[in-house]
Design an enzyme around this catalytic site. Structure first.
Site, short mmCIF file in Angstrom:
data_model
loop_
_atom_site.label_atom_id
_atom_site.label_comp_id
_atom_site.label_asym_id
_atom_site.label_seq_id
_atom_site.Cartn_x
_atom_site.Cartn_y
_atom_site.Cartn_z
N SER A 151 0.84 -1.20 0.04
CA SER A 151 0.02 -0.18 -0.12
C SER A 151 0.82 1.21 0.01
CB SER A 151 -1.04 0.00 1.20
OG SER A 151 -0.16 0.08 2.46
N LYS A 177 -7.40 4.27 7.55
CA LYS A 177 -6.17 4.91 7.10
C LYS A 177 -6.96 6.64 6.81
CE LYS A 177 -3.53 1.86 4.65
NZ LYS A 177 -3.28 1.19 3.24
#
Length: 194
Positions: free
Chosen positions: A107, A150
């Protein structure tokens, strides 16, 4: 309250998010995001590169970076070579995850690509934005896990913007308090960051 302060002081505990958003622009510095369980932290990435006369350039990344993150670095190098037409072997490149945190997973790929672009092209990048997304060798931003966490982590650290993969856009529905940019390719990310 005094007992809690004493335990925290003696245990040398640190806040979850030491990194906070800034309104400046910098060369060779990008903010990524990492999730451990259900907790997200901002990951400060930095890079420097030095031009060489020969084609014996080297690339170095923290030893604590996992194999998937190192693969993301090499994917990012291919993308940078493709979009800038720079011969990457004519540079010594050092990438650092500030704080030496053990990071793994794909990621950080989009963040690493922007980081390399900033260092190699000597372009200042926004420091009010966090980036998450896997990078393909064709420059596509691919879906990642933990997007809701996130977004929460980026908001908690005071960031104005977060760039997420277009494929994760549905997960961002209903999230407010931060500007969410869904990107399908690295050119969209670079356009916003620089």
């Amino acid at each position: 309250i005094d007992c809690i302060k004493e335990v925290i002081t003696k245990g040398r505990y640190i806040p979850l998010n030491k990194k906070k958003a800034e309104s400046t622009k910098e060369v060779g510095r990008i903010n990524g995001l990492g999730v451990n369980g259900y907790i997200c932290n901002v990951i400060e990435l930095e890079a420097v590169c030095f031009a060489r006369e020969d084609e014996a350039g080297t690339v170095r990344f923290n030893e604590t970076a996992g194999s998937m993150t190192k693969d993301s670095l090499f994917n990012a190098l291919s993308v940078i070579r493709k979009i800038t037409d720079k011969n990457i072997s004519k540079y010594d490149i050092h990438v650092n995850c500030v704080g030496g945190a053990k990071v793994d997973g794909p990621s950080a790929g989009a963040a690493i690509t922007c980081l390399l672009y900033s260092a190699i092209m000597e372009q200042s990048a926004r420091q009010d934005t966090c980036i998450t997304g896997e990078i393909s060798i064709r420059g596509c931003i691919k879906a990642v896990g933990g997007v809701v966490e996130k977004i929460t982590g980026a908001k908690r650290a005071g960031f104005k913007n977060i760039i997420i993969p277009e494929e994760n856009k549905e997960e961002a529905n209903g999230q407010d308090g931060i500007n969410i940019i869904a990107a399908g390719n690295i050119q969209e990310v670079i356009s916003f960051m620089f």
